[in-house]
Design a protein around this motif. Structure first.
Motif, PDB file in Angstrom:
ATOM      1  N   ASP A  53      -2.344   7.050  18.242  1.00 29.22           N
ATOM      2  CA  ASP A  53      -3.627   7.028  18.963  1.00 29.22           C
ATOM      3  C   ASP A  53      -4.781   7.578  18.141  1.00 29.22           C
ATOM      4  O   ASP A  53      -5.923   7.596  18.621  1.00 29.22           O
ATOM      5  CB  ASP A  53      -3.541   7.794  20.290  1.00 29.22           C
ATOM      6  CG  ASP A  53      -2.532   7.208  21.243  1.00 29.22           C
ATOM      7  OD1 ASP A  53      -1.914   7.977  21.991  1.00 29.22           O
ATOM      8  OD2 ASP A  53      -2.358   5.968  21.232  1.00 29.22           O
ATOM      9  N   ARG A  54      -4.517   8.042  16.919  1.00 31.08           N
ATOM     10  CA  ARG A  54      -5.601   8.492  16.036  1.00 31.08           C
ATOM     11  C   ARG A  54      -5.694   7.648  14.763  1.00 31.08           C
ATOM     12  O   ARG A  54      -6.784   7.438  14.241  1.00 31.08           O
ATOM     13  CB  ARG A  54      -5.409   9.958  15.653  1.00 31.08           C
ATOM     14  CG  ARG A  54      -5.459  10.920  16.808  1.00 31.08           C
ATOM     15  CD  ARG A  54      -5.522  12.361  16.319  1.00 31.08           C
ATOM     16  NE  ARG A  54      -4.341  12.736  15.548  1.00 31.08           N
ATOM     17  CZ  ARG A  54      -4.386  13.218  14.301  1.00 31.08           C
ATOM     18  NH1 ARG A  54      -5.543  13.402  13.683  1.00 31.08           N
ATOM     19  NH2 ARG A  54      -3.270  13.546  13.681  1.00 31.08           N
ATOM     20  N   PHE A  55      -4.562   7.210  14.251  1.00 33.54           N
ATOM     21  CA  PHE A  55      -4.512   6.459  12.999  1.00 33.54           C
ATOM     22  C   PHE A  55      -4.162   5.002  13.287  1.00 33.54           C
ATOM     23  O   PHE A  55      -3.417   4.699  14.223  1.00 33.54           O
ATOM     24  CB  PHE A  55      -3.464   7.027  12.056  1.00 33.54           C
ATOM     25  CG  PHE A  55      -3.768   8.392  11.495  1.00 33.54           C
ATOM     26  CD1 PHE A  55      -4.821   9.162  11.943  1.00 33.54           C
ATOM     27  CD2 PHE A  55      -2.973   8.907  10.472  1.00 33.54           C
ATOM     28  CE1 PHE A  55      -5.094  10.409  11.412  1.00 33.54           C
ATOM     29  CE2 PHE A  55      -3.227  10.148   9.929  1.00 33.54           C
ATOM     30  CZ  PHE A  55      -4.285  10.902  10.407  1.00 33.54           C
ATOM     31  N   ILE A  56      -4.688   4.123  12.447  1.00 33.27           N
ATOM     32  CA  ILE A  56      -4.383   2.697  12.560  1.00 33.27           C
ATOM     33  C   ILE A  56      -4.058   2.147  11.177  1.00 33.27           C
ATOM     34  O   ILE A  56      -4.854   2.307  10.242  1.00 33.27           O
ATOM     35  CB  ILE A  56      -5.575   1.905  13.147  1.00 33.27           C
ATOM     36  CG1 ILE A  56      -5.946   2.436  14.533  1.00 33.27           C
ATOM     37  CG2 ILE A  56      -5.238   0.413  13.222  1.00 33.27           C
ATOM     38  CD1 ILE A  56      -7.224   1.865  15.091  1.00 33.27           C
ATOM     39  N   ILE A  57      -2.913   1.521  11.064  1.00 35.44           N
ATOM     40  CA  ILE A  57      -2.525   0.873   9.816  1.00 35.44           C
ATOM     41  C   ILE A  57      -2.807  -0.625   9.927  1.00 35.44           C
ATOM     42  O   ILE A  57      -2.609  -1.238  10.985  1.00 35.44           O
ATOM     43  CB  ILE A  57      -1.042   1.138   9.470  1.00 35.44           C
ATOM     44  CG1 ILE A  57      -0.712   0.623   8.068  1.00 35.44           C
ATOM     45  CG2 ILE A  57      -0.107   0.551  10.520  1.00 35.44           C
ATOM     46  CD1 ILE A  57       0.652   1.048   7.572  1.00 35.44           C
ATOM     47  N   SER A  58      -3.273  -1.205   8.843  1.00 33.40           N
ATOM     48  CA  SER A  58      -3.533  -2.637   8.824  1.00 33.40           C
ATOM     49  C   SER A  58      -3.325  -3.147   7.402  1.00 33.40           C
ATOM     50  O   SER A  58      -3.235  -2.363   6.455  1.00 33.40           O
ATOM     51  CB  SER A  58      -4.955  -2.946   9.306  1.00 33.40           C
ATOM     52  OG  SER A  58      -5.919  -2.343   8.456  1.00 33.40           O
ATOM     53  N   ARG A  59      -3.258  -4.461   7.278  1.00 32.16           N
ATOM     54  CA  ARG A  59      -3.070  -5.049   5.957  1.00 32.16           C
ATOM     55  C   ARG A  59      -3.860  -6.352   5.862  1.00 32.16           C
ATOM     56  O   ARG A  59      -4.110  -7.013   6.871  1.00 32.16           O
ATOM     57  CB  ARG A  59      -1.584  -5.307   5.679  1.00 32.16           C
ATOM     58  CG  ARG A  59      -0.927  -6.330   6.579  1.00 32.16           C
ATOM     59  CD  ARG A  59       0.591  -6.380   6.345  1.00 32.16           C
ATOM     60  NE  ARG A  59       0.899  -6.780   4.977  1.00 32.16           N
ATOM     61  CZ  ARG A  59       2.090  -6.585   4.412  1.00 32.16           C
ATOM     62  NH1 ARG A  59       3.053  -5.975   5.074  1.00 32.16           N
ATOM     63  NH2 ARG A  59       2.303  -6.993   3.179  1.00 32.16           N
ATOM     64  N   ASP A  60      -4.243  -6.673   4.648  1.00 31.87           N
ATOM     65  CA  ASP A  60      -4.924  -7.929   4.370  1.00 31.87           C
ATOM     66  C   ASP A  60      -4.166  -8.580   3.211  1.00 31.87           C
ATOM     67  O   ASP A  60      -4.359  -8.215   2.047  1.00 31.87           O
ATOM     68  CB  ASP A  60      -6.389  -7.673   4.005  1.00 31.87           C
ATOM     69  CG  ASP A  60      -7.179  -8.956   3.819  1.00 31.87           C
ATOM     70  OD1 ASP A  60      -6.572 -10.013   3.628  1.00 31.87           O
ATOM     71  OD2 ASP A  60      -8.416  -8.886   3.846  1.00 31.87           O
TER      72      ASP A  60
END
Length: 124
Positions: free
Chosen positions: A66-73
């Motif tokens: 709920d504080r960090f968000i991981i993403s990728r491109d």
């Protein structure tokens, strides 16, 4: 073989946000699940977040959920960690890691490739 280079660390205050980036070089980045781990002074390396090869599955440590968000491109061979509402206990060296055909494992032993790390310091 994948080479990983983290960036974006720094000194921030409690409550601030920071985005870490991990640039991957090498072939077939899209075939790797990616993870973020961290290690604070005097402590063992711990899991932070992971994202699967398919990008639909993500996994977070309870301490950052709920504080960090991981993403990728995959078009840019990049993975990101958006960190919000930072706390002093988030202070650590943050490492990016790659897991061949990974599904978002929280286990460091699943990851074959590691970056050198980027320092994040959160002051109170």
């Amino acid at each position: 073989q994948v080479q990983l280079v983290e960036s974006g660390g720094g000194l921030v205050q409690t409550g601030d946000s920071l985005r870490l980036s991990c640039a991957a070089s090498g072939r077939a980045f899209g075939n790797y699940g990616m993870g973020w781990f961290r290690q604070a002074p005097g402590k063992e390396r711990e899991f932070v977040a992971a994202i699967a090869v398919n990008s639909r599955n993500t996994n977070y440590a309870n301490s950052v959920k709920d504080r960090f968000i991981i993403s990728r491109d995959n078009t840019k061979n990049m993975v990101y960690l958006q960190m919000n509402s930072l706390k002093p206990e988030d202070t650590a060296v943050y490492y990016c890691a790659a897991d061949y055909w990974g599904s978002g494992s929280a286990s460091a032993s699943s990851y074959e490739h590691w970056g050198q790390g980027t320092q994040v310091t959160v002051s109170s």
